[in-house]
Structure formats: structure tokens, C-alpha cells
Design a protein around this motif. Structure first.
Motif, short mmCIF file in Angstrom:
data_model
loop_
_atom_site.label_atom_id
_atom_site.label_comp_id
_atom_site.label_asym_id
_atom_site.label_seq_id
_atom_site.Cartn_x
_atom_site.Cartn_y
_atom_site.Cartn_z
N VAL A 219 23.05 -69.04 -58.43
CA VAL A 219 22.15 -69.76 -57.52
C VAL A 219 21.25 -68.82 -56.72
CG1 VAL A 219 23.76 -71.68 -57.31
CG2 VAL A 219 23.86 -69.82 -55.65
N ALA A 220 21.45 -67.50 -56.88
CA ALA A 220 20.65 -66.54 -56.10
C ALA A 220 19.19 -66.62 -56.53
CB ALA A 220 21.18 -65.13 -56.29
N GLY A 221 18.31 -66.71 -55.56
CA GLY A 221 16.88 -66.78 -55.86
C GLY A 221 16.30 -65.42 -56.19
N GLY A 222 15.40 -65.36 -57.14
CA GLY A 222 14.72 -64.12 -57.49
C GLY A 222 15.63 -63.06 -58.07
N ALA A 273 23.72 -51.38 -60.07
CA ALA A 273 22.86 -51.74 -58.94
C ALA A 273 23.68 -51.94 -57.68
CB ALA A 273 22.07 -53.00 -59.28
N VAL A 274 24.89 -52.49 -57.83
CA VAL A 274 25.78 -52.75 -56.70
C VAL A 274 27.20 -52.84 -57.25
CG1 VAL A 274 25.51 -55.26 -56.84
CG2 VAL A 274 26.19 -54.20 -54.67
N ILE A 275 28.18 -52.50 -56.41
CA ILE A 275 29.58 -52.48 -56.84
C ILE A 275 30.39 -53.37 -55.91
CG2 ILE A 275 31.62 -51.03 -57.20
CD1 ILE A 275 29.57 -48.68 -57.61
N VAL A 276 31.19 -54.24 -56.50
CA VAL A 276 32.03 -55.17 -55.74
C VAL A 276 33.46 -55.06 -56.26
CG1 VAL A 276 32.45 -57.58 -55.09
CG2 VAL A 276 30.10 -56.76 -55.40
N GLY A 277 34.41 -55.12 -55.35
CA GLY A 277 35.82 -55.12 -55.73
C GLY A 277 36.64 -55.72 -54.62
N ILE A 278 37.93 -55.51 -54.69
CA ILE A 278 38.84 -56.05 -53.68
C ILE A 278 39.43 -54.90 -52.87
CG2 ILE A 278 40.82 -57.55 -53.22
CD1 ILE A 278 40.36 -58.69 -56.10
N GLU A 279 40.38 -54.16 -53.46
CA GLU A 279 41.06 -53.12 -52.71
C GLU A 279 41.37 -51.90 -53.57
OE1 GLU A 279 44.15 -53.70 -49.09
OE2 GLU A 279 45.06 -53.96 -51.06
N SER A 280 40.64 -51.73 -54.65
CA SER A 280 40.84 -50.57 -55.51
C SER A 280 40.38 -49.29 -54.83
CB SER A 280 40.08 -50.76 -56.83
OG SER A 280 40.10 -49.57 -57.58
N VAL A 281 41.12 -48.21 -55.04
CA VAL A 281 40.70 -46.91 -54.53
C VAL A 281 39.35 -46.52 -55.12
CG1 VAL A 281 41.30 -44.45 -54.43
CG2 VAL A 281 43.07 -46.17 -54.11
N ALA A 282 39.03 -47.07 -56.28
CA ALA A 282 37.74 -46.78 -56.90
C ALA A 282 36.58 -47.18 -55.99
CB ALA A 282 37.62 -47.50 -58.24
N LEU A 283 36.78 -48.16 -55.13
CA LEU A 283 35.72 -48.55 -54.20
C LEU A 283 35.45 -47.44 -53.19
CD1 LEU A 283 36.72 -52.26 -53.41
CD2 LEU A 283 35.08 -51.42 -55.09
N ARG A 291 27.15 -44.98 -53.43
CA ARG A 291 26.71 -46.18 -54.13
C ARG A 291 26.92 -47.40 -53.23
NH1 ARG A 291 23.48 -45.68 -56.06
NH2 ARG A 291 23.53 -47.14 -57.80
N PRO A 292 26.04 -48.42 -53.30
CA PRO A 292 26.23 -49.63 -52.50
C PRO A 292 27.50 -50.36 -52.96
CG PRO A 292 24.42 -49.90 -54.06
CD PRO A 292 24.81 -48.47 -54.12
N THR A 293 28.49 -50.41 -52.08
CA THR A 293 29.83 -50.84 -52.47
C THR A 293 30.42 -51.75 -51.41
OG1 THR A 293 30.14 -48.68 -53.55
CG2 THR A 293 32.11 -50.01 -53.19
N TYR A 294 31.10 -52.83 -51.88
CA TYR A 294 31.66 -53.80 -50.95
C TYR A 294 33.05 -54.24 -51.39
CZ TYR A 294 26.81 -53.87 -49.55
OH TYR A 294 25.57 -53.48 -49.13
N VAL A 315 33.61 -57.56 -46.68
CA VAL A 315 32.82 -58.78 -46.51
C VAL A 315 33.65 -59.99 -46.92
CG1 VAL A 315 30.64 -57.57 -46.87
CG2 VAL A 315 31.81 -58.59 -48.83
N ARG A 316 33.28 -61.16 -46.36
CA ARG A 316 33.94 -62.41 -46.69
C ARG A 316 33.01 -63.39 -47.41
NH1 ARG A 316 38.97 -63.01 -44.20
NH2 ARG A 316 39.19 -64.56 -45.84
N ASP A 317 31.75 -63.04 -47.56
CA ASP A 317 30.84 -63.81 -48.42
C ASP A 317 29.95 -62.82 -49.15
OD1 ASP A 317 28.01 -63.63 -47.20
OD2 ASP A 317 29.26 -64.13 -45.47
N LEU A 318 29.27 -63.30 -50.18
CA LEU A 318 28.54 -62.41 -51.08
C LEU A 318 27.04 -62.33 -50.81
CD1 LEU A 318 30.44 -63.32 -54.36
CD2 LEU A 318 30.53 -61.13 -53.15
N SER A 319 26.59 -62.93 -49.74
CA SER A 319 25.15 -62.91 -49.47
C SER A 319 24.62 -61.49 -49.28
CB SER A 319 24.84 -63.75 -48.23
OG SER A 319 25.52 -63.24 -47.08
N ILE A 320 25.49 -60.58 -48.91
CA ILE A 320 25.06 -59.21 -48.66
C ILE A 320 24.58 -58.50 -49.93
CG2 ILE A 320 27.31 -58.10 -48.98
CD1 ILE A 320 26.60 -56.45 -46.40
#
Length: 325
Positions: A219-222, A273-283, A291-294, A315-320
């Protein structure tokens, strides 16, 4: 803090390792610092491939009986695993024969119970058999946590794995045409299956996070990127993870999914372009190489992330991530 036994020359070093986190730190330590005359390895699980990738075609012991023949100038150095107990059994045997020994902690959680085998972790009377003589940590944050629990036996050492990563990243270039989101998994579903009767103790698992990512991207625009690369945790089977994703998640038609365990992790990070994870040491590693990481926990999840705000942005939502995709 006591003097580090790793700053003296050890006659015969026995390294015992199983899960990936500890294996990465120990293998880099053995490769970069020659504080031993002879080294032997007892390895299982992901540690086998990790050690051989860094050290070549090493011989792996078939059991731990070598510990019985060691002396006061020798040392048993182990990693820390959640599911695997070989490091704990090695420490127990070293303690039995009064052989100097220590564990290198690779994470920032479960410091108060890392040394006990899963089957008897609540039997405090067994502590004397499994507690190592030395506890090594690789950063100030880990030292502060461990020192409060174990006092002078905690020793701050250099994290040679992080040094190796920094060197590798410096030799690479950030991909200016980065075209994918990199999702680094944690094996929450596997832990829940083994330890919690398949109950989602935190209200979510890695598949829920990936579903949230796809729903947000849909649903992300653009949106500029059309690809999600999933990096499996070492405890994940790549094929099983891929099957579960397609069975559990509706993937938008215009987004390509790639499950990739074979590409070098740092190269993946540098091309994302961006990195997302939960609690991995890789983050933490991704953030360390700029790197932009969340670290993401859904709003319906109850998990408290162990990382400090300096280590990672939680973060608790992905809008970032919108500016990156």
C-alpha cells in the motif's frame, strides 16, 4: 576484572562451538590472535561450516575425551548456544578435571542461565558443575550486564568478528542502485516449537513480521523497490523457510521474494536499500557498517528488544522505511 588467560600463551587450546553467533566470534578470535601453541576443535551444527570457511579444512574431534588429558597450561574455550548443549558438557568436563576454561558470550540476553543444559536449567544445585571459570564478552554493554551477575570472572576481550566485518565492509562499496529490502530472520517459530509447544509467547513470529512488511509495501505510495530478500537464520532450513512463507503469507504480485542463505551477508547488507529484522545480532552488524537498519516488533507483539538505542533503532510500525522503498 581478573587478567585474561587469553593474553598468555596457552599450550593446548580446545574450542567447542555449535550455534552460529558464538562460532563467528570464536573462529575470528582463533584466526586473528595466536595465543596458543596447539588448537583442537569439537564442533557441531552451523559452527562446522563457519570455522572451516575462516580457518580452512580443519580436523574436528569426534568427542570431548581430549579434555581428560589436558593440564593446567591448557584451556577449554566454548561458545554459547540456546538449544545445543555441547559447550555446557565441555565446561562440565573441564571443571571435573580442573582444566582452565571459559565461555565467550555472543549476545546480550539470558546471561543468568546460559551455562545450564536445557533439560536441567532450573536445577540450581547443578550450577557448580556447569559454571565456567571465566566469562568473556566483546563489548562494554555486555560487560556491564555480565559483571553485575558474575563479578571478577567477567573479562572484556576484543570482538574479532566485528573487526573482520569492519575490514570487509571497508573494502566494499554501497550499491547506489540498491533495489531490495533485506529481511533478516530470527527463528522465533523454531524456538516456540521446541520450547513452548508452538505457542507464540511474544504474540508474533518471523512470519508475522514478514507479512507486515509485504502488507506495508503493498500500500506504500510511490514505491521504488520491487523485491524483498529474506536472509534465513542459521537455524532455519532455507527450503522449509521458503515453503512456510508461501504457505502462510500472501505476497503481492508485483513484489519478488528471494530467500537467500548463500550470498555473503555483508554483501547483502551493502546492496540493500533498507534492512529490517527483529533481534538478530546481524542487525547490530548492519548498523555498525552504516546501513539503514531497524528492529521491528509489531504493535500486537510483547517482545522487549535487548538492543540499546545506541545499538539499533527500534520501531513498532513500518512507516519509517517509506523513504527507502
Amino acid at each position: 576484572m581478573l587478567p585474561s588467560p587469553l593474553n598468555t600463551e596457552i599450550e593446548s587450546l580446545v574450542v567447542v562451538s555449535c550455534e552460529a553467533g558464538g562460532a563467528q566470534i570464536l573462529s575470528s578470535l582463533i584466526k586473528n590472535r595466536k595465543f596458543y601453541k596447539k588448537v583442537s576443535f569439537y564442533l557441531q551444527g552451523p559452527a562446522i561450516q563457519i570455522f572451516k570457511a575462516k580457518l580452512g579444512n580443519i580436523d574436528v574431534l569426534s568427542d570431548l575425551s581430549i579434555i581428560e588429558s589436558l593440564g593446567k597450561k591448557d584451556f577449554v574455550l566454548v561458545g554459547r548456544s540456546l538449544m545445543c548443549d555441547i559447550e555446557k558438557e565441555a565446561t562440565k568436563k573441564a571443571n571435573k578435571f580442573h582444566i582452565p576454561n571459559g565461555v565467550f558470550l555472543d549476545h546480550w540476553v539470558n546471561f543468568d542461565s546460559f551455562y545450564m543444559p536445557t533439560a536441567i536449567k532450573n536445577k540450581k544445585d547443578e550450577l557448580q558443575y556447569y559454571m565456567p571459570m571465566h566469562v568473556f564478552v566483546g563489548d562494554d554493554y555486555a560487560y556491564d550486564i555480565a559483571e553485575k551477575l558474575y563479578g571478577d570472572i567477567v573479562i572484556l576481550e576484543s570482538n574479532e568478528y566485528f573487526k573482520d566485518i569492519a575490514k570487509q565492509a571497508a573494502a566494499l562499496h554501497i550499491n547506489a542502485k540498491a533495489d531490495y529490502l533485506l529481511f533478516i530472520t530470527d527463528p522465533l517459530s523454531i524456538d516456540n516449537k521446541i520450547l513452548n509447544n508452538n505457542i507464540k509467547v511474544f504474540g508474533f513470529d518471523e512470519y508475522d513480521v514478514l507479512r507486515d512488511i509485504f502488507e506495508y509495501m503493498d500500500v506504500a505510495g510511490g514505491r521504488r523497490i520491487q523485491k524483498v530478500v529474506v536472509r534465513p537464520h542459521p537455524n532455519h532450513s532455507e527450503d522449509e523457510l521458503r515453503r512456510n512463507i508461501f504457505n502462510k503469507i500472501n505476497i503481492p504480485d508485483d513484489i519478488e521474494l528471494i530467500v537467500d542463505k548463500g550470498t555473503d551477508l555483508i554483501e547483502q547488507m551493502m546492496s540493500a536499500a533498507v534492512i529490517v529484522g527483529i533481534e538478530s545480532v546481524a542487525l547490530v552488524i548492519a548498523k555498525m557498517i552504516h546501513r539503514p537498519t531497524y528492529s521491528y516488533v509489531p504493535k500486537y507483539g510483547t517482545k522487549k528488544i535487548i538492543f540499546t538505542d545506541k545499538q539499533i533503532q527500534k520501531v513498532r510500525d513500518l512507516s519509517i522505511i517509506e523513504e527507502f522503498i
